[in-house]
Design a protein around this motif. Structure first.
Motif, PDB file in Angstrom:
ATOM      1  N   GLN A 221       0.885  -1.185  -0.256  1.00 46.65           N
ATOM      2  CA  GLN A 221       0.197  -0.037  -0.028  1.00 46.65           C
ATOM      3  C   GLN A 221       1.000   1.534  -0.445  1.00 46.65           C
TER       4      GLN A 221
ATOM      5  N   ARG B 241      -4.542  -4.752 -10.290  1.00 48.39           N
ATOM      6  CA  ARG B 241      -5.749  -5.274  -9.492  1.00 48.39           C
ATOM      7  C   ARG B 241      -5.368  -5.653  -7.719  1.00 48.39           C
ATOM      8  N   LEU B 242      -3.912  -5.298  -7.948  1.00 40.42           N
ATOM      9  CA  LEU B 242      -3.940  -4.936  -6.536  1.00 40.42           C
ATOM     10  C   LEU B 242      -4.003  -3.579  -5.467  1.00 40.42           C
TER      11      LEU B 242
ATOM     12  N   TYR C 273      -6.975  -2.034  -7.286  1.00 36.53           N
ATOM     13  CA  TYR C 273      -8.095  -2.002  -7.338  1.00 36.53           C
ATOM     14  C   TYR C 273      -8.482  -2.821  -6.046  1.00 36.53           C
ATOM     15  N   TYR C 274      -7.939  -3.816  -5.989  1.00 29.74           N
ATOM     16  CA  TYR C 274      -8.196  -4.583  -4.270  1.00 29.74           C
ATOM     17  C   TYR C 274      -8.279  -3.696  -3.272  1.00 29.74           C
ATOM     18  N   TYR C 275      -6.939  -2.844  -2.593  1.00 32.22           N
ATOM     19  CA  TYR C 275      -6.463  -2.437  -1.744  1.00 32.22           C
ATOM     20  C   TYR C 275      -7.868  -0.976  -2.297  1.00 32.22           C
TER      21      TYR C 275
ATOM     22  N   GLU D   1     -10.098  -0.065  -4.224  1.00 33.26           N
ATOM     23  CA  GLU D   1     -11.467  -0.014  -4.821  1.00 33.26           C
ATOM     24  C   GLU D   1     -11.125   0.807  -6.591  1.00 33.26           C
TER      25      GLU D   1
END
Length: 224
Positions: free
Chosen positions: A28, A61-62, A64-66, A68
């Motif tokens: 992050q 994708r990571l 968007y995972y963290y 949105e």
């Protein structure tokens, strides 16, 4: 976690979970750094998630995972930008200084921070372009900024009590003035330099500006 639940945790799983949390924090942090640079360079409208992923060296994708979506990511970047400057201000130990020295150090810090972190200015420009909608719903941003105003209020009150400062000064208005003097100069230095025919970012001009701001703030606050 209850003792019974702890017994059910397989041996060695706690260190694995801790490492996963550290990996998540690191990922992050890398994403936020890459997004900060992207937003600072292209603004919210021009920023692209593909480029942020490339800057971060991580799968999109990571991100968007963290976070949105791009809007949430921009909000997180703004919150981190405020967290960074507020944490740096806490290192000034202003409460240990006399009120005049504390205000001078705050003015000097604000000026130098903007010089050293031009991305902070461009991020704020982008946020204002979108009418600060990403900050209006951010409780974190308000929580980060409130302690600064409380600390400044305490410094002003100490100065009033010891007779060095005049009373009746709104700490929020004072901080906006301190930040505004640095912010306007830095965000408009190209046009101002062109209009007045001077290099306003030369070493001499920067020192003159800092001296001028300190004189203005302390001249307003100090009692005769």
């Amino acid at each position: 976690m209850s003792p019974a639940a702890l017994k059910r945790v397989p041996r060695g799983s706690a260190p694995v979970a801790d490492e996963k949390l550290r990996d998540a924090d690191r990922s992050q942090a890398v994403i936020l750094g890459a997004a900060r640079d992207e937003f600072a360079e292209f603004g919210l409208g021009g920023a692209r998630m593909d480029r942020i992923a490339e800057r971060a060296g991580l799968n999109k994708r990571l991100i968007y995972y963290y976070f949105e979506d791009k809007e949430r990511l921009f909000q997180a970047v703004l919150e981190q930008a405020y967290r960074d400057i507020r944490q740096a201000e806490q290192q000034l130990n202003l409460l240990e200084l006399s009120p005049p020295a504390a205000l001078r150090r705050l003015v000097e810090f604000t000026w130098n921070y903007y010089l050293e972190h031009p991305e902070f200015i461009t991020l704020l420009n982008s946020a204002n372009l979108h009418k600060a909608r990403h900050l209006q719903g951010s409780r974190r941003a308000r929580e980060l900024n409130s302690p600064l105003i409380e600390m400044l209020a305490g410094i002003l009150e100490r100065g009033r009590r010891d007779g060095s400062f005049r009373g009746g000064v709104d700490p929020m208005q004072l901080y906006i003035s301190i930040a505004g003097m640095s912010y306007f100069y830095m965000s408009n230095n190209h046009t101002l330099s062109a209009i007045f025919g001077r290099d306003l970012l030369s070493a001499k001009a920067r020192q003159e500006r800092l001296n001028h701001m300190c004189d203005l703030v302390l001249g307003f606050l100090l009692r005769d």
